[in-house]
Design an enzyme around this catalytic site. Structure first.
Site, PDB file in Angstrom:
ATOM      1  N   LYS A  97       0.817  -1.227   0.000  1.00  0.00           N
ATOM      2  CA  LYS A  97       0.000   0.000   0.000  1.00  0.00           C
ATOM      3  C   LYS A  97       0.843   1.266   0.000  1.00  0.00           C
ATOM      4  O   LYS A  97       0.587   2.186  -0.751  1.00  0.00           O
ATOM      5  CB  LYS A  97      -0.838   0.099   1.290  1.00  0.00           C
ATOM      6  CG  LYS A  97      -1.991  -0.797   1.434  1.00  0.00           C
ATOM      7  CD  LYS A  97      -2.852  -0.392   2.636  1.00  0.00           C
ATOM      8  CE  LYS A  97      -2.175  -0.251   3.969  1.00  0.00           C
ATOM      9  NZ  LYS A  97      -1.623  -1.428   4.589  1.00  0.00           N
TER      10      LYS A  97
ATOM     11  N   ARG B 245      -9.232   1.928   9.029  1.00  0.00           N
ATOM     12  CA  ARG B 245      -8.888   0.543   9.369  1.00  0.00           C
ATOM     13  C   ARG B 245     -10.013  -0.123  10.149  1.00  0.00           C
ATOM     14  O   ARG B 245      -9.899  -1.292  10.473  1.00  0.00           O
ATOM     15  CB  ARG B 245      -7.615   0.529  10.216  1.00  0.00           C
ATOM     16  CG  ARG B 245      -6.338   0.343   9.407  1.00  0.00           C
ATOM     17  CD  ARG B 245      -5.180   0.334  10.388  1.00  0.00           C
ATOM     18  NE  ARG B 245      -4.018  -0.362   9.948  1.00  0.00           N
ATOM     19  CZ  ARG B 245      -2.943   0.220   9.424  1.00  0.00           C
ATOM     20  NH1 ARG B 245      -2.934   1.517   9.216  1.00  0.00           N
ATOM     21  NH2 ARG B 245      -1.886  -0.492   9.119  1.00  0.00           N
TER      22      ARG B 245
ATOM     23  N   ARG C 141      11.482  -6.090   5.261  1.00  0.00           N
ATOM     24  CA  ARG C 141      11.251  -4.676   4.925  1.00  0.00           C
ATOM     25  C   ARG C 141      12.175  -3.768   5.753  1.00  0.00           C
ATOM     26  O   ARG C 141      12.397  -4.012   6.927  1.00  0.00           O
ATOM     27  CB  ARG C 141       9.786  -4.331   5.220  1.00  0.00           C
ATOM     28  CG  ARG C 141       9.484  -2.856   5.006  1.00  0.00           C
ATOM     29  CD  ARG C 141       8.036  -2.623   4.813  1.00  0.00           C
ATOM     30  NE  ARG C 141       7.278  -2.656   6.054  1.00  0.00           N
ATOM     31  CZ  ARG C 141       5.977  -2.340   6.109  1.00  0.00           C
ATOM     32  NH1 ARG C 141       5.331  -1.993   5.016  1.00  0.00           N
ATOM     33  NH2 ARG C 141       5.336  -2.392   7.257  1.00  0.00           N
TER      34      ARG C 141
ATOM     35  N   ARG D 288      11.290  -1.708  11.339  1.00  0.00           N
ATOM     36  CA  ARG D 288      10.242  -1.285  12.276  1.00  0.00           C
ATOM     37  C   ARG D 288      10.030  -2.322  13.377  1.00  0.00           C
ATOM     38  O   ARG D 288      10.035  -3.507  13.101  1.00  0.00           O
ATOM     39  CB  ARG D 288       8.922  -1.083  11.513  1.00  0.00           C
ATOM     40  CG  ARG D 288       8.851   0.248  10.808  1.00  0.00           C
ATOM     41  CD  ARG D 288       7.696   0.349   9.857  1.00  0.00           C
ATOM     42  NE  ARG D 288       6.421  -0.144  10.374  1.00  0.00           N
ATOM     43  CZ  ARG D 288       5.267  -0.021   9.713  1.00  0.00           C
ATOM     44  NH1 ARG D 288       5.244   0.595   8.547  1.00  0.00           N
ATOM     45  NH2 ARG D 288       4.160  -0.491  10.216  1.00  0.00           N
TER      46      ARG D 288
ATOM     47  N   ARG E 201      -0.629  -8.278  13.679  1.00  0.00           N
ATOM     48  CA  ARG E 201      -1.190  -7.284  12.739  1.00  0.00           C
ATOM     49  C   ARG E 201      -2.069  -7.962  11.693  1.00  0.00           C
ATOM     50  O   ARG E 201      -3.091  -7.400  11.294  1.00  0.00           O
ATOM     51  CB  ARG E 201      -0.055  -6.499  12.069  1.00  0.00           C
ATOM     52  CG  ARG E 201       0.579  -5.497  13.029  1.00  0.00           C
ATOM     53  CD  ARG E 201       1.927  -5.064  12.539  1.00  0.00           C
ATOM     54  NE  ARG E 201       1.856  -4.241  11.345  1.00  0.00           N
ATOM     55  CZ  ARG E 201       2.856  -4.084  10.493  1.00  0.00           C
ATOM     56  NH1 ARG E 201       3.995  -4.716  10.680  1.00  0.00           N
ATOM     57  NH2 ARG E 201       2.721  -3.285   9.458  1.00  0.00           N
TER      58      ARG E 201
HETATM   59  P1  AMP Z   1       1.104   1.276   8.864  1.00  0.00           P
HETATM   60  O1  AMP Z   1       2.320   2.110   8.697  1.00  0.00           O
HETATM   61  O2  AMP Z   1      -0.048   1.731   8.038  1.00  0.00           O
HETATM   62  O3  AMP Z   1       1.393  -0.202   8.733  1.00  0.00           O
HETATM   63  O4  AMP Z   1       0.624   1.490  10.394  1.00  0.00           O
HETATM   64  C1  AMP Z   1       1.455   1.089  11.468  1.00  0.00           C
HETATM   65  C2  AMP Z   1       0.657   1.034  12.756  1.00  0.00           C
HETATM   66  O5  AMP Z   1       0.115   2.346  13.034  1.00  0.00           O
HETATM   67  C3  AMP Z   1      -0.556   0.124  12.737  1.00  0.00           C
HETATM   68  O6  AMP Z   1      -0.230  -1.234  12.975  1.00  0.00           O
HETATM   69  C4  AMP Z   1      -1.391   0.728  13.857  1.00  0.00           C
HETATM   70  O7  AMP Z   1      -0.863   0.396  15.123  1.00  0.00           O
HETATM   71  C5  AMP Z   1      -1.154   2.231  13.650  1.00  0.00           C
HETATM   72  N1  AMP Z   1      -2.162   2.807  12.726  1.00  0.00           N
HETATM   73  C6  AMP Z   1      -1.948   3.389  11.512  1.00  0.00           C
HETATM   74  N2  AMP Z   1      -3.099   3.775  10.949  1.00  0.00           N
HETATM   75  C7  AMP Z   1      -4.081   3.429  11.822  1.00  0.00           C
HETATM   76  C8  AMP Z   1      -5.490   3.526  11.811  1.00  0.00           C
HETATM   77  N3  AMP Z   1      -6.143   4.062  10.766  1.00  0.00           N
HETATM   78  N4  AMP Z   1      -6.166   3.065  12.891  1.00  0.00           N
HETATM   79  C9  AMP Z   1      -5.533   2.529  13.948  1.00  0.00           C
HETATM   80  N5  AMP Z   1      -4.211   2.378  14.025  1.00  0.00           N
HETATM   81  C10 AMP Z   1      -3.476   2.819  12.971  1.00  0.00           C
END
Ligand code: AMP
Length: 215
Positions: free
Chosen positions: A13, A86, A125, A157, A168
């Protein structure tokens, strides 16, 4: 175009959102990046506790964050959302924020990738604070550990460690996957196969967006 990129962690994404953002000249809004940049502030440190466990940060925090971001003028001619919504409450809140601005989501791209590929991708990653993402085998940086784009130091990360990755994926299936039906029912969903080359997938996404914009 007001676009959402939906897909499990590791589906590409973020990479695809960046490419589409350049092509459409619209801002790429990654809630994960916004939260990671907030580390060191009270809100960011609170959010990091959830993120490191692979859990979702509470809806109320995300909804306020996206309301604030979408009120900024650079989003007026369109945006690409990556990692938001989400949950169903986040999607409902987004619809209500946009309706207040007399706008709506025009297309939701659902990127599909099998679980086994996701785990392999995420554990290899490496990311940079500028938002760039690499894969140690399939998309390595030119110099090991250094970002091609900004020269920053790449890191693994905390939530890309195996235990967090598994959590996740479970959280995605339970809380985020229902959004696929939610947006299909609104008639704005396009599903794309997320396996294969980055450029080829980007082309498929661009074609789906172009088709939606012609509707
Ligand atoms: P990402 O970089 O999109 O994989 O997001 C990393 C982490 O940020 C996720 O696993 C959540 O803990 C938090 N996060 C990001 N976007 C959201 C969202 N829309 N709702 C809740 N948690 C989020």
């Amino acid at each position: 175009m007001n676009v959402i990129l939906l897909g499990p962690p590791g589906s590409g994404k973020g990479t695809q959102a960046q490419l589409l953002s350049k092509r459409l000249e619209s801002p790429h809004i990654s809630t994960g990046d916004i939260l990671r940049r907030a580390v060191g502030t009270e809100l960011g440190d609170h959010a990091a506790e959830y993120m490191n466990r692979g859990e979702l940060v509470p809806d109320a925090i995300l909804i306020e964050m996206i309301r604030d971001r979408l009120s900024q003028p650079d989003t007026a001619c369109g945006f690409i959302l990556d990692g938001y919504p989400r949950t169903i409450p986040q999607a409902d809140a987004l619809a209500s924020i946009l309706s207040g601005l007399d706008r709506e989501i025009e297309i939701v791209i659902n990127i599909e990738v099998p679980d086994t590929d996701l785990i392999t991708r995420l554990s290899a990653r490496r990311v940079c604070t500028c938002g760039a993402t690499y894969h140690l085998t399939f998309n390595p940086p030119q110099e090991e550990g250094v970002c091609d784009r900004c020269g920053g130091a790449l890191y693994h990360r905390d939530d890309d460690q195996e235990e967090s990755i598994r959590n996740r994926l479970l959280v995605y299936k339970k809380q985020t996957q229902p959004l696929i039906d939610y947006y299909a029912n609104l008639g704005v969903l396009a599903t794309i196969d997320g396996r294969g080359g980055i450029e080829q997938i980007a082309e498929g996404i661009y074609e789906a967006v172009a088709a939606a914009s012609a509707r």
